[in-house]
Scaffold this motif. Structure first.
Motif, mmCIF file in Angstrom:
data_model
loop_
_atom_site.group_PDB
_atom_site.id
_atom_site.type_symbol
_atom_site.label_atom_id
_atom_site.label_comp_id
_atom_site.label_asym_id
_atom_site.label_seq_id
_atom_site.Cartn_x
_atom_site.Cartn_y
_atom_site.Cartn_z
ATOM 1 N N ASN A 19 0.825 -1.202 0.000
ATOM 2 C CA ASN A 19 0.000 0.000 0.000
ATOM 3 C C ASN A 19 0.860 1.253 0.000
ATOM 4 O O ASN A 19 0.597 2.213 -0.722
ATOM 5 C CB ASN A 19 -0.931 0.011 1.210
ATOM 6 N N THR A 23 0.970 3.952 -2.898
ATOM 7 C CA THR A 23 0.564 5.321 -2.571
ATOM 8 C C THR A 23 1.611 6.308 -3.062
ATOM 9 O O THR A 23 1.303 7.262 -3.756
ATOM 10 C CB THR A 23 0.379 5.481 -1.060
ATOM 11 N N SER A 26 1.757 6.306 -6.875
ATOM 12 C CA SER A 26 0.632 6.987 -7.518
ATOM 13 C C SER A 26 0.783 8.495 -7.429
ATOM 14 O O SER A 26 0.618 9.204 -8.411
ATOM 15 C CB SER A 26 -0.682 6.551 -6.871
ATOM 16 N N TYR A 27 1.075 8.991 -6.214
ATOM 17 C CA TYR A 27 1.156 10.432 -6.042
ATOM 18 C C TYR A 27 2.363 11.019 -6.749
ATOM 19 O O TYR A 27 2.269 12.048 -7.412
ATOM 20 C CB TYR A 27 1.196 10.789 -4.557
ATOM 21 N N HIS A 99 -6.958 11.485 -7.167
ATOM 22 C CA HIS A 99 -6.773 11.542 -5.719
ATOM 23 C C HIS A 99 -7.185 12.899 -5.160
ATOM 24 O O HIS A 99 -6.474 13.509 -4.380
ATOM 25 C CB HIS A 99 -5.318 11.226 -5.353
ATOM 26 N N GLY A 124 -5.672 4.256 -10.034
ATOM 27 C CA GLY A 124 -5.371 4.520 -8.629
ATOM 28 C C GLY A 124 -6.224 5.686 -8.176
ATOM 29 O O GLY A 124 -6.097 6.796 -8.706
ATOM 30 N N SER A 126 -8.920 7.759 -5.068
ATOM 31 C CA SER A 126 -9.384 8.024 -3.707
ATOM 32 C C SER A 126 -10.112 9.355 -3.706
ATOM 33 O O SER A 126 -9.784 10.242 -4.495
ATOM 34 C CB SER A 126 -8.221 8.063 -2.706
ATOM 35 N N SER A 159 -6.658 4.147 -2.565
ATOM 36 C CA SER A 159 -5.617 4.554 -1.625
ATOM 37 C C SER A 159 -6.109 4.533 -0.180
ATOM 38 O O SER A 159 -7.283 4.801 0.088
ATOM 39 C CB SER A 159 -5.154 5.974 -1.980
ATOM 40 N N ASP A 161 -5.721 6.760 1.885
ATOM 41 C CA ASP A 161 -6.130 8.123 2.227
ATOM 42 C C ASP A 161 -7.588 8.412 1.906
ATOM 43 O O ASP A 161 -8.099 9.474 2.259
ATOM 44 C CB ASP A 161 -5.254 9.143 1.484
#
Length: 322
Positions: A19, A23, A26-27, A99, A124, A126, A159, A161
């Motif tokens: 994870n 994370t 992805s960011y 995100h 990906g 969130s 995610s 988050d």
């Protein structure tokens, strides 16, 4: 040929590390690729698709070059729709990353089987602002190769988050080695919910639908395991729950659990109604770490998996909104 279920499933440390890596990946990729994503959406080919009724819908095609790993970023409040992402070139892959909050992904297809052998996710996502976002009418049925633990691809990954709500509707996800829709991570972090409705998943490994945050649910959806692809759980419910499963057809053909609850020493509850599941693999249900799978009286054991109405069966169907 279908893979046998792993003798050692995801542990707490490996899942947590996975994870965190994804994370950051992805960011970082999203931020670094804003210019690339902008260029991508500006360098598309417009296509008009006839729906057979005399009307037509237009969509854009984004061609990803051989060896290219492209990220397309969807910001808060934005809608990304009517796009076919062509990843048929050797070593081509793409990630659609959203995100923010109150965003929409609609009528999107990824065409071509990922063959890169690197960990990542086709989507990906969130909702990090406590709002409500949507992923609907998406084609991910070409899947991925390279199914080793260090190289596994995920269809859709949520995610940790995630703090709001995401509706997943009319998704066709098949042949991914690290979960079809992987949405359990917010259960121990952001606490956001997901609703997976009217989706079709087949031949994914680890699990097809994976949820965990209280109030999350899978409804009116099917899972199919046959002789082509990876053997993973039908629905895997993580802590803390409680989560709902309603109106689903889980046809596992004796290759894995239809419903599994609990993981990593933490129990949960899955409430199951109006669902049929396959009992061929150790009776079809796994309760671990003090978990409960509560079966209502309308639950049966004669599943027939099918593609729910409106789920796209070709990339063109998805991109055109047909």
């Amino acid at each position: 040929m279908a893979q046998n279920p792993r003798t050692t499933e995801a542990t707490s440390s490996s899942t947590t590390d996975r994870n965190k890596r994804l994370t950051r990946r992805s960011y970082v990729r999203s931020l670094a690729a804003v210019a690339t994503a902008t260029m991508a959406t500006g360098a598309t080919t417009a296509v008009t698709a006839d729906d057979g009724t005399g009307s037509s819908e237009s969509y854009d095609t984004i061609e990803v070059s051989a060896g290219e790993d492209r990220t397309i970023t969807v910001e808060s409040g934005e809608t990304f729709e009517n796009v076919l992402i062509d990843c048929t070139a050797e070593g081509a892959r793409a990630t659609v990353a959203a995100h923010g909050t109150d965003w929409t992904i609609r009528n999107v297809a990824i065409e071509g089987q990922f063959d890169v052998g690197a960990p990542g996710a086709a989507f990906g996502v969130s909702d990090t602002g406590g709002g409500s976002s949507t992923v609907e009418n998406v084609y991910l049925a070409d899947g991925s190769v390279k199914g080793g633990a260090a190289t596994a691809e995920t269809g859709i990954w949520v995610s940790p988050d995630h703090s709001g709500h995401i509706d997943f509707e009319r998704i066709n996800v098949q042949g991914f080695p690290d979960n079809g829709i992987y949405a359990s991570a917010p259960g121990g972090a952001g606490g956001g919910t997901v609703h997976i409705d009217s989706c079709f998943a087949a031949n994914c490994y680890v699990s097809h639908y994976r949820i965990g945050s209280a109030g999350s649910k899978v409804t009116n959806s099917s899972v199919l395991l046959d002789d082509d692809g990876y053997d993973g759980r039908g629905i895997w419910v993580w802590a803390p729950g409680t989560c709902e499963i309603e109106g689903c057809q889980l046809e596992m053909n004796g290759q894995h659990y239809a419903i599994s609850a609990g993981a990593n020493g933490n129990g949960t509850t899955a409430e199951v109604t109006e669902t049929d599941y396959d009992t061929g693999f150790h009776s079809g249900i796994k309760e671990r770490d003090g978990s409960n799978v509560e079966l209502a009286s309308d639950v049966g054991t004669d599943p027939e998996a099918f593609v729910p109405s409106g789920v796209p069966t070709t990339p063109e169907d998805a991109a055109s909104g047909n």
